[in-house]
Structures are given as C-alpha cells and as structure tokens.
Design a protein around this motif. Structure first.
Motif, PDB file in Angstrom:
ATOM      1  N   ASN A 114       0.828  -1.215   0.000  1.00 32.58           N
ATOM      2  CA  ASN A 114       0.000   0.000   0.000  1.00 32.58           C
ATOM      3  C   ASN A 114       0.859   1.261   0.000  1.00 32.58           C
ATOM      4  O   ASN A 114       0.477   2.301   0.533  1.00 32.58           O
ATOM      5  CB  ASN A 114      -0.966  -0.001   1.196  1.00 32.58           C
ATOM      6  N   ASN A 115       2.034   1.152  -0.615  1.00 32.77           N
ATOM      7  CA  ASN A 115       2.934   2.296  -0.710  1.00 32.77           C
ATOM      8  C   ASN A 115       2.682   3.103  -1.976  1.00 32.77           C
ATOM      9  O   ASN A 115       2.175   2.585  -2.974  1.00 32.77           O
ATOM     10  CB  ASN A 115       4.398   1.829  -0.737  1.00 32.77           C
ATOM     11  N   LEU A 116       3.076   4.363  -1.902  1.00 35.80           N
ATOM     12  CA  LEU A 116       3.163   5.181  -3.104  1.00 35.80           C
ATOM     13  C   LEU A 116       4.585   5.124  -3.622  1.00 35.80           C
ATOM     14  O   LEU A 116       5.542   4.996  -2.843  1.00 35.80           O
ATOM     15  CB  LEU A 116       2.792   6.638  -2.809  1.00 35.80           C
ATOM     16  N   SER A 117       4.740   5.206  -4.931  1.00 38.12           N
ATOM     17  CA  SER A 117       6.075   5.302  -5.512  1.00 38.12           C
ATOM     18  C   SER A 117       6.406   6.752  -5.858  1.00 38.12           C
ATOM     19  O   SER A 117       7.561   7.104  -6.066  1.00 38.12           O
ATOM     20  CB  SER A 117       6.188   4.431  -6.762  1.00 38.12           C
ATOM     21  N   SER A 118       5.359   7.600  -5.903  1.00 29.78           N
ATOM     22  CA  SER A 118       5.592   9.033  -6.125  1.00 29.78           C
ATOM     23  C   SER A 118       4.416   9.826  -5.586  1.00 29.78           C
ATOM     24  O   SER A 118       3.291   9.331  -5.544  1.00 29.78           O
ATOM     25  CB  SER A 118       5.791   9.330  -7.625  1.00 29.78           C
ATOM     26  N   LEU A 119       4.703  11.048  -5.159  1.00 31.48           N
ATOM     27  CA  LEU A 119       3.665  11.954  -4.657  1.00 31.48           C
ATOM     28  C   LEU A 119       4.138  13.374  -4.889  1.00 31.48           C
ATOM     29  O   LEU A 119       5.291  13.715  -4.610  1.00 31.48           O
ATOM     30  CB  LEU A 119       3.430  11.725  -3.157  1.00 31.48           C
ATOM     31  N   GLY A 120       3.263  14.203  -5.422  1.00 27.75           N
ATOM     32  CA  GLY A 120       3.668  15.578  -5.680  1.00 27.75           C
ATOM     33  C   GLY A 120       2.484  16.474  -5.940  1.00 27.75           C
ATOM     34  O   GLY A 120       1.338  16.026  -6.054  1.00 27.75           O
ATOM     35  N   ILE A 121       2.755  17.775  -6.002  1.00 28.76           N
ATOM     36  CA  ILE A 121       1.748  18.774  -6.350  1.00 28.76           C
ATOM     37  C   ILE A 121       2.267  19.543  -7.555  1.00 28.76           C
ATOM     38  O   ILE A 121       3.412  20.009  -7.554  1.00 28.76           O
ATOM     39  CB  ILE A 121       1.484  19.746  -5.186  1.00 28.76           C
ATOM     40  N   GLU A 122       1.445  19.670  -8.552  1.00 32.48           N
ATOM     41  CA  GLU A 122       1.836  20.352  -9.783  1.00 32.48           C
ATOM     42  C   GLU A 122       2.317  21.778  -9.480  1.00 32.48           C
ATOM     43  O   GLU A 122       1.625  22.531  -8.788  1.00 32.48           O
ATOM     44  CB  GLU A 122       0.645  20.373 -10.741  1.00 32.48           C
ATOM     45  N   ASN A 123       3.519  22.092  -9.974  1.00 33.79           N
ATOM     46  CA  ASN A 123       4.159  23.410  -9.846  1.00 33.79           C
ATOM     47  C   ASN A 123       4.679  23.725  -8.436  1.00 33.79           C
ATOM     48  O   ASN A 123       5.095  24.858  -8.168  1.00 33.79           O
ATOM     49  CB  ASN A 123       3.224  24.541 -10.291  1.00 33.79           C
ATOM     50  N   SER A 146      -6.856  28.408  -4.934  1.00 30.90           N
ATOM     51  CA  SER A 146      -8.110  27.754  -4.546  1.00 30.90           C
ATOM     52  C   SER A 146      -8.152  26.273  -4.933  1.00 30.90           C
ATOM     53  O   SER A 146      -8.997  25.523  -4.447  1.00 30.90           O
ATOM     54  CB  SER A 146      -9.299  28.473  -5.177  1.00 30.90           C
ATOM     55  N   GLU A 147      -7.242  25.886  -5.808  1.00 33.80           N
ATOM     56  CA  GLU A 147      -7.217  24.481  -6.234  1.00 33.80           C
ATOM     57  C   GLU A 147      -5.798  24.076  -6.600  1.00 33.80           C
ATOM     58  O   GLU A 147      -5.048  24.852  -7.185  1.00 33.80           O
ATOM     59  CB  GLU A 147      -8.152  24.263  -7.425  1.00 33.80           C
ATOM     60  N   ILE A 148      -5.444  22.833  -6.243  1.00 38.09           N
ATOM     61  CA  ILE A 148      -4.136  22.280  -6.630  1.00 38.09           C
ATOM     62  C   ILE A 148      -4.376  20.914  -7.261  1.00 38.09           C
ATOM     63  O   ILE A 148      -5.468  20.344  -7.143  1.00 38.09           O
ATOM     64  CB  ILE A 148      -3.203  22.141  -5.413  1.00 38.09           C
ATOM     65  N   ILE A 161      -5.981   4.340  -5.241  1.00 34.86           N
ATOM     66  CA  ILE A 161      -5.621   5.605  -4.598  1.00 34.86           C
ATOM     67  C   ILE A 161      -6.853   6.498  -4.521  1.00 34.86           C
ATOM     68  O   ILE A 161      -7.579   6.659  -5.501  1.00 34.86           O
ATOM     69  CB  ILE A 161      -4.513   6.326  -5.400  1.00 34.86           C
ATOM     70  N   GLU A 162      -7.071   7.053  -3.351  1.00 33.48           N
ATOM     71  CA  GLU A 162      -8.137   8.036  -3.164  1.00 33.48           C
ATOM     72  C   GLU A 162      -7.503   9.354  -2.720  1.00 33.48           C
ATOM     73  O   GLU A 162      -6.631   9.353  -1.859  1.00 33.48           O
ATOM     74  CB  GLU A 162      -9.116   7.579  -2.084  1.00 33.48           C
ATOM     75  N   GLY A 163      -7.947  10.455  -3.302  1.00 34.80           N
ATOM     76  CA  GLY A 163      -7.467  11.763  -2.871  1.00 34.80           C
ATOM     77  C   GLY A 163      -6.508  12.424  -3.829  1.00 34.80           C
ATOM     78  O   GLY A 163      -6.080  13.556  -3.600  1.00 34.80           O
ATOM     79  N   ALA A 164      -6.158  11.748  -4.914  1.00 37.47           N
ATOM     80  CA  ALA A 164      -5.277  12.365  -5.914  1.00 37.47           C
ATOM     81  C   ALA A 164      -6.129  13.147  -6.912  1.00 37.47           C
ATOM     82  O   ALA A 164      -7.353  13.049  -6.925  1.00 37.47           O
ATOM     83  CB  ALA A 164      -4.455  11.304  -6.619  1.00 37.47           C
ATOM     84  N   GLY A 165      -5.449  13.949  -7.735  1.00 37.51           N
ATOM     85  CA  GLY A 165      -6.153  14.749  -8.721  1.00 37.51           C
ATOM     86  C   GLY A 165      -6.445  16.139  -8.186  1.00 37.51           C
ATOM     87  O   GLY A 165      -5.838  16.590  -7.208  1.00 37.51           O
ATOM     88  N   PRO A 166      -7.381  16.872  -8.782  1.00 41.22           N
ATOM     89  CA  PRO A 166      -7.689  18.235  -8.344  1.00 41.22           C
ATOM     90  C   PRO A 166      -8.260  18.243  -6.922  1.00 41.22           C
ATOM     91  O   PRO A 166      -9.147  17.460  -6.601  1.00 41.22           O
ATOM     92  CB  PRO A 166      -8.735  18.708  -9.356  1.00 41.22           C
ATOM     93  N   ARG A 175      -5.461  20.281   5.379  1.00 38.06           N
ATOM     94  CA  ARG A 175      -4.938  18.914   5.567  1.00 38.06           C
ATOM     95  C   ARG A 175      -5.535  18.041   4.460  1.00 38.06           C
ATOM     96  O   ARG A 175      -6.738  17.806   4.414  1.00 38.06           O
ATOM     97  CB  ARG A 175      -5.317  18.377   6.943  1.00 38.06           C
ATOM     98  N   LEU A 176      -4.661  17.588   3.586  1.00 40.20           N
ATOM     99  CA  LEU A 176      -5.104  16.802   2.438  1.00 40.20           C
ATOM    100  C   LEU A 176      -4.609  15.360   2.589  1.00 40.20           C
ATOM    101  O   LEU A 176      -3.408  15.126   2.690  1.00 40.20           O
ATOM    102  CB  LEU A 176      -4.558  17.414   1.144  1.00 40.20           C
ATOM    103  N   GLU A 177      -5.550  14.421   2.598  1.00 46.19           N
ATOM    104  CA  GLU A 177      -5.201  13.011   2.783  1.00 46.19           C
ATOM    105  C   GLU A 177      -5.246  12.262   1.453  1.00 46.19           C
ATOM    106  O   GLU A 177      -6.159  12.461   0.648  1.00 46.19           O
ATOM    107  CB  GLU A 177      -6.145  12.351   3.781  1.00 46.19           C
ATOM    108  N   ILE A 178      -4.255  11.405   1.261  1.00 42.36           N
ATOM    109  CA  ILE A 178      -4.198  10.543   0.074  1.00 42.36           C
ATOM    110  C   ILE A 178      -4.129   9.115   0.597  1.00 42.36           C
ATOM    111  O   ILE A 178      -3.129   8.704   1.199  1.00 42.36           O
ATOM    112  CB  ILE A 178      -2.969  10.857  -0.821  1.00 42.36           C
TER     113      ILE A 178
END
Length: 210
Positions: A114-123, A146-148, A161-166, A175-178
């Motif tokens: 249940n690991n991620l291999s990558s996680l990031g926020i655009e820009n 207002s949105e990432i 995966i839940e919580g990715a995308g816009p 607090r944003l959970e993935i």
C-alpha cells in the motif's frame, strides 16, 4: 450377394482431459454396431467421481458427467459387461479408457503493498522530499490559490488511490489526505499539509503619523 456389416466398435471421449477441482468433465461413450450392458467407472472416485455401474447401449451414444473432487489423475473406463457385436453376434469385450488430470484451484495471493512510488503537487515541491515511508509532508501555496493538482502513483498496480487529482484548498492551513489501499485491503494514508499564504500585511510606520 453379401451385405457388409461393419464390425462393432466402442469409443470414449472426454470434453476435456485437464480440469480444475470443483469443475466437471463430460464423458461420452459411443457404441457402433454393438448392443448390451456396460459400466463406466473412475479409477479414483476421490479425484474424479461419477459414472454408472451398469447402463445400456444399442448402437447409440450416452454421456455422463464426472465431478473433479481433488487434485490428481484418474482414468475413466468403459467396460462391456454383456455386449454383443451386430456383425456376427459374438460377444464384444474390449474396454476403452481416457485419463483425466485434475488440477488444484490456483491460489491467488493478494498483494499487501500500500505504498506510493511518487507523490507531488503540480508546480510545487513538497517538504521533505518524497519517500514511500514518510507519511506527512508540507507545502506553501501562493495567496489566492483555490485548487491544486495532486499526483500520486501506487507502487503496486493492483492498489487503489483516493485523494489524488484536483483538490480544493482555502486560505490558511489545509490537511489533504491521500489514501492507498492494497489488493488485500490494507491501507495507508499520506498527508499533505498545504498552507495558502496570506498577502503581506501593509506595514505602517507609526513615526510618520502625526
């Protein structure tokens, strides 16, 4: 003149010679120019069960369904008990058989990854740098954001995966959970603490106020 009558013959066929435990095999017995009583038995009823201790055939075809009970190999044999050959009325005594291989039900092992291999926020860049074992990150966002867009990739292709995308954010702390759920149902939650910065307050020089 002489009428040629073909000699009697007995045939046995299987719908498949390889079957998985729990499934069935259809055995077909065909008698050509023979009539009488026969038996159809499995060499190991604990592996392949079914058949008949006695059945009648008269230049005809019959079918029986055998059940695959456990892994192994069993031979199904059709044996004449009291059968006559149409050709000359003599007794037909030839047995025929077919071997069925029974395979165990495949064991499906579900991944617990249940690991991620990558996680990031655009820009933006996360702090600290991503590591699959680090579950909490922080990032500062520009004022009025207002949105990432969160990008996340699971280590295992069967995980969800839940919580990715816009994702919407508001001024101040967010607090944003993935959540990553492995094939076997075990889950892990990564957290991004995203802070939307405020505009710099207007600095007033009190000395200039009279």
């Amino acid at each position: 003149f002489q009428i040629n009558v073909h000699a009697g013959d007995l045939s046995i066929y299987a719908s498949t010679t390889s079957v998985v435990v729990g499934n069935s095999v259809v055995i077909t017995v065909k008698g050509n120019n023979i009539a009488g009583k026969l038996s159809l038995t499995s060499s190991n009823g604990g592996i392949l069960s079914g058949g008949a201790s006695a059945f009648w055939i008269d230049n005809s075809t019959v079918t029986y369904t055998f059940k695959a009970v456990s892994a192994g190999s069993a031979t199904v044999t059709v044996k004449p008990i009291d059968v006559a050959d149409y050709n000359n009325g003599s007794s037909y005594t030839t047995s025929k058989s077919v071997t069925i291989n029974v395979k165990a039900v495949p064991v499906i092992v579900l991944s617990g990854d249940n690991n991620l291999s990558s996680l990031g926020i655009e820009n933006y860049s996360l702090t600290p740098e991503f590591n699959k074992d680090t579950l909490e990150y922080s990032v500062e966002l520009e004022p009025d954001t207002s949105e990432i867009n969160i990008s996340a990739t699971a280590s295992h292709g069967g995980a969800t995966i839940e919580g990715a995308g816009p994702r919407e954010v508001t001024d101040g702390d967010n607090r944003l959970e993935i959540k990553v759920t492995a094939e076997n149902g075990s889950s892990k939650t990564y957290v991004i603490n995203a802070k939307v910065k405020e505009y710099n307050p207007i600095e007033v020089n009190m000395k200039n106020i009279q």
